[in-house]
Design a protein around this motif. Sequence first.
Motif, mmCIF file in Angstrom:
data_model
loop_
_atom_site.group_PDB
_atom_site.id
_atom_site.type_symbol
_atom_site.label_atom_id
_atom_site.label_comp_id
_atom_site.label_asym_id
_atom_site.label_seq_id
_atom_site.Cartn_x
_atom_site.Cartn_y
_atom_site.Cartn_z
ATOM 1 N N LEU A 1 2.383 -3.185 0.885
ATOM 2 C CA LEU A 1 2.048 -3.633 -0.235
ATOM 3 C C LEU A 1 2.004 -5.366 -0.211
ATOM 4 O O LEU A 1 1.028 -5.755 -0.752
ATOM 5 C CB LEU A 1 2.950 -3.253 -1.352
ATOM 6 C CG LEU A 1 3.058 -2.075 -1.973
ATOM 7 C CD1 LEU A 1 4.035 -1.770 -3.027
ATOM 8 C CD2 LEU A 1 1.557 -1.653 -2.300
ATOM 9 N N ARG A 2 2.847 -5.871 0.485
ATOM 10 C CA ARG A 2 2.679 -7.354 1.026
ATOM 11 C C ARG A 2 1.391 -7.544 1.636
ATOM 12 O O ARG A 2 0.772 -8.921 1.305
ATOM 13 C CB ARG A 2 3.884 -7.793 1.789
ATOM 14 C CG ARG A 2 5.261 -7.722 0.827
ATOM 15 C CD ARG A 2 6.357 -8.322 1.771
ATOM 16 N NE ARG A 2 7.517 -8.004 0.984
ATOM 17 C CZ ARG A 2 8.243 -8.745 0.142
ATOM 18 N NH1 ARG A 2 7.518 -9.856 -0.342
ATOM 19 N NH2 ARG A 2 9.242 -8.368 -0.208
ATOM 20 N N GLU A 3 0.980 -6.737 2.622
ATOM 21 C CA GLU A 3 -0.405 -7.169 3.190
ATOM 22 C C GLU A 3 -1.697 -6.926 2.201
ATOM 23 O O GLU A 3 -2.464 -7.690 2.040
ATOM 24 C CB GLU A 3 -0.525 -6.195 4.350
ATOM 25 C CG GLU A 3 0.203 -6.735 5.704
ATOM 26 C CD GLU A 3 -0.524 -6.371 6.965
ATOM 27 O OE1 GLU A 3 -1.201 -7.141 7.630
ATOM 28 O OE2 GLU A 3 -0.414 -5.246 7.251
ATOM 29 N N LEU A 4 -1.348 -5.917 1.409
ATOM 30 C CA LEU A 4 -2.434 -5.741 0.244
ATOM 31 C C LEU A 4 -2.422 -6.876 -0.704
ATOM 32 O O LEU A 4 -3.610 -7.212 -1.066
ATOM 33 C CB LEU A 4 -2.163 -4.302 -0.470
ATOM 34 C CG LEU A 4 -2.408 -3.275 0.559
ATOM 35 C CD1 LEU A 4 -2.011 -2.019 -0.389
ATOM 36 C CD2 LEU A 4 -3.453 -3.070 1.433
ATOM 37 N N ILE A 5 -1.435 -7.120 -1.008
ATOM 38 C CA ILE A 5 -1.470 -8.572 -2.014
ATOM 39 C C ILE A 5 -2.250 -9.750 -1.326
ATOM 40 O O ILE A 5 -2.946 -10.602 -1.706
ATOM 41 C CB ILE A 5 -0.093 -8.782 -2.316
ATOM 42 C CG1 ILE A 5 0.619 -7.763 -3.101
ATOM 43 C CG2 ILE A 5 -0.093 -10.528 -2.962
ATOM 44 C CD1 ILE A 5 2.024 -7.864 -3.672
ATOM 45 N N ALA A 6 -1.830 -10.070 -0.006
ATOM 46 C CA ALA A 6 -2.406 -10.993 0.784
ATOM 47 C C ALA A 6 -3.675 -10.794 1.052
ATOM 48 O O ALA A 6 -4.572 -11.926 0.646
ATOM 49 C CB ALA A 6 -1.745 -11.073 2.314
ATOM 50 N N ILE A 7 -4.249 -9.552 1.183
ATOM 51 C CA ILE A 7 -5.769 -9.336 1.238
ATOM 52 C C ILE A 7 -6.577 -9.735 0.086
ATOM 53 O O ILE A 7 -7.681 -10.116 0.005
ATOM 54 C CB ILE A 7 -5.973 -7.939 1.723
ATOM 55 C CG1 ILE A 7 -5.595 -7.767 3.193
ATOM 56 C CG2 ILE A 7 -7.367 -7.507 1.748
ATOM 57 C CD1 ILE A 7 -5.350 -6.290 3.700
ATOM 58 N N THR A 8 -6.198 -9.404 -1.080
ATOM 59 C CA THR A 8 -6.738 -9.268 -2.467
ATOM 60 C C THR A 8 -6.196 -10.493 -3.024
ATOM 61 O O THR A 8 -7.169 -11.042 -3.856
ATOM 62 C CB THR A 8 -6.411 -8.067 -3.415
ATOM 63 O OG1 THR A 8 -4.910 -8.360 -3.730
ATOM 64 C CG2 THR A 8 -6.666 -6.933 -2.862
ATOM 65 N N ASP B 1 4.364 4.076 -3.403
ATOM 66 C CA ASP B 1 5.436 3.373 -3.097
ATOM 67 C C ASP B 1 6.209 2.745 -4.347
ATOM 68 O O ASP B 1 5.699 2.055 -5.356
ATOM 69 C CB ASP B 1 5.144 2.179 -2.483
ATOM 70 C CG ASP B 1 5.930 1.110 -1.817
ATOM 71 O OD1 ASP B 1 7.173 1.285 -2.315
ATOM 72 O OD2 ASP B 1 5.504 0.447 -0.830
ATOM 73 N N PHE B 2 7.599 3.274 -4.861
ATOM 74 C CA PHE B 2 8.338 2.913 -5.704
ATOM 75 C C PHE B 2 8.686 1.484 -5.756
ATOM 76 O O PHE B 2 9.267 0.813 -6.942
ATOM 77 C CB PHE B 2 9.401 3.779 -5.985
ATOM 78 C CG PHE B 2 9.256 5.093 -6.384
ATOM 79 C CD1 PHE B 2 9.167 5.572 -7.708
ATOM 80 C CD2 PHE B 2 9.132 6.197 -5.276
ATOM 81 C CE1 PHE B 2 8.901 6.957 -7.939
ATOM 82 C CE2 PHE B 2 8.796 7.360 -5.518
ATOM 83 C CZ PHE B 2 8.763 7.923 -7.082
ATOM 84 N N THR B 3 8.619 0.812 -4.815
ATOM 85 C CA THR B 3 8.937 -0.695 -4.781
ATOM 86 C C THR B 3 7.805 -1.536 -5.219
ATOM 87 O O THR B 3 7.991 -2.730 -5.295
ATOM 88 C CB THR B 3 9.243 -1.360 -3.228
ATOM 89 O OG1 THR B 3 7.913 -1.182 -2.487
ATOM 90 C CG2 THR B 3 10.274 -0.250 -2.699
ATOM 91 N N GLY B 4 6.750 -1.076 -5.843
ATOM 92 C CA GLY B 4 5.603 -1.725 -6.312
ATOM 93 C C GLY B 4 6.117 -2.859 -7.327
ATOM 94 O O GLY B 4 5.632 -3.862 -7.288
ATOM 95 N N GLU C 1 8.751 -4.423 -7.915
ATOM 96 C CA GLU C 1 9.537 -5.353 -7.433
ATOM 97 C C GLU C 1 8.449 -6.812 -7.056
ATOM 98 O O GLU C 1 8.971 -7.864 -6.814
ATOM 99 C CB GLU C 1 10.426 -5.091 -6.234
ATOM 100 C CG GLU C 1 11.418 -4.186 -6.635
ATOM 101 C CD GLU C 1 12.207 -3.553 -5.345
ATOM 102 O OE1 GLU C 1 11.996 -4.088 -4.284
ATOM 103 O OE2 GLU C 1 12.843 -2.579 -5.459
ATOM 104 N N LEU C 2 7.415 -6.339 -6.543
ATOM 105 C CA LEU C 2 6.564 -7.185 -5.940
ATOM 106 C C LEU C 2 5.316 -7.591 -6.997
ATOM 107 O O LEU C 2 4.339 -8.444 -6.735
ATOM 108 C CB LEU C 2 5.600 -6.726 -4.831
ATOM 109 C CG LEU C 2 6.649 -6.311 -3.614
ATOM 110 C CD1 LEU C 2 5.984 -5.720 -2.474
ATOM 111 C CD2 LEU C 2 7.219 -7.661 -2.968
ATOM 112 N N GLY C 3 5.387 -7.221 -8.074
ATOM 113 C CA GLY C 3 4.353 -7.214 -9.358
ATOM 114 C C GLY C 3 2.963 -6.489 -9.273
ATOM 115 O O GLY C 3 2.181 -6.517 -9.669
ATOM 116 N N VAL C 4 3.345 -5.393 -8.216
ATOM 117 C CA VAL C 4 2.158 -4.298 -8.095
ATOM 118 C C VAL C 4 2.286 -3.193 -9.146
ATOM 119 O O VAL C 4 3.268 -2.708 -9.306
ATOM 120 C CB VAL C 4 2.344 -3.962 -6.815
ATOM 121 C CG1 VAL C 4 1.320 -2.633 -6.513
ATOM 122 C CG2 VAL C 4 1.772 -4.929 -5.797
ATOM 123 N N GLY C 5 1.068 -2.871 -9.749
ATOM 124 C CA GLY C 5 1.200 -1.699 -10.585
ATOM 125 C C GLY C 5 1.612 -0.442 -9.934
ATOM 126 O O GLY C 5 0.991 -0.159 -8.701
#
Length: 322
Positions: free
Chosen positions: A226-233, A244-247, A249-253
């Motif tokens: 998820l962190r890499e996907l955030i960096a990519i987008t 991923d249940f941690t989504g 925590e990172l602001g990911v839907g």
Amino acid sequence: MFPDAEMFAVQFDRFGPPEVLMVGGFPEPHAGPGEVRVRVRAAGVAPVDLALRSGTSPSSGRLPLPHIPGVDAAGVIDEVGADVTGFATGDEVFGAVDVSRLGGAAAEFAVLAFWAAKPPSMSWEEAGAAGTSVETATRALDRLGVRVGTTLLVDGASGGVGSVAVQLAAARGARVIGTGRPENHAFIARLGAVPVSYGPGLAERVRALVAGGIDLALDIAGAGSLRELIAITGTPASVLTIADFTGPELGVGISLGELGGEPDGRHGLALAAALSEEGRFRVPVRAVFPMARAAEAHAAAARGPRQGKVVLAAPPADGGRD
């Protein structure tokens, strides 16, 4: 010979490895309001089936045992519940069970909570594997807002849901980049995506591959990317995960546990059926086993390469009663 009120069914009466699965008699289910019962021709093997059977799912503890696995099925309607319109006995359909039941598809008869007409272009094996993969992928693409001109990264593009999401996104007019192991790249390309290897350095590989960058990302693999996907987008708001249940925590839907969340799941199934008729969609099936070999099917589903779905084929009508 089973009693008249019983059907044959794959089932387990204790949690454990695939070998706990057996085929035997089980009380027949019946269609309730808004449901149809089908004589099953094929049933998919989904990751949730493996987790429930092994006892590793948080939901395993609320299963009444013995339990019939399977959430996806295709077959011929033989019983129509109240309030069902547009379908009748004898119709060929595909779909999924009520998710709250956590199973019931790998049997002679199954009750479907949402379904669509099976097109002639779709084999029974494809149709039996399609239900929840199509519904999940459709729901995720809708929530992300994938449309014409979108560049979408699908992380985990070769599995049951990923292979469907790639095709449905491409049908919307999106450009799709799909991650996978190198041995799955040719398969991903055939689905309509540009393949790229997942893992550390993904952001750099994608930037080198895609001029203009990635608009949206869908995490299907649940592999901690998820962190890499955030960096990519560039923003958590452009990323959605179904694995991923941690989504949060990172602001990911996050889109988990909402099976049937879009109107009865039928819109996505009907669209997939139409695309199949046009030759623009298929449900990748990597192995088919008879229900009597359900343990082998579960073992195969747990192994790679994950290129599509494993399917259980039902015996001919009345063949399970001998």
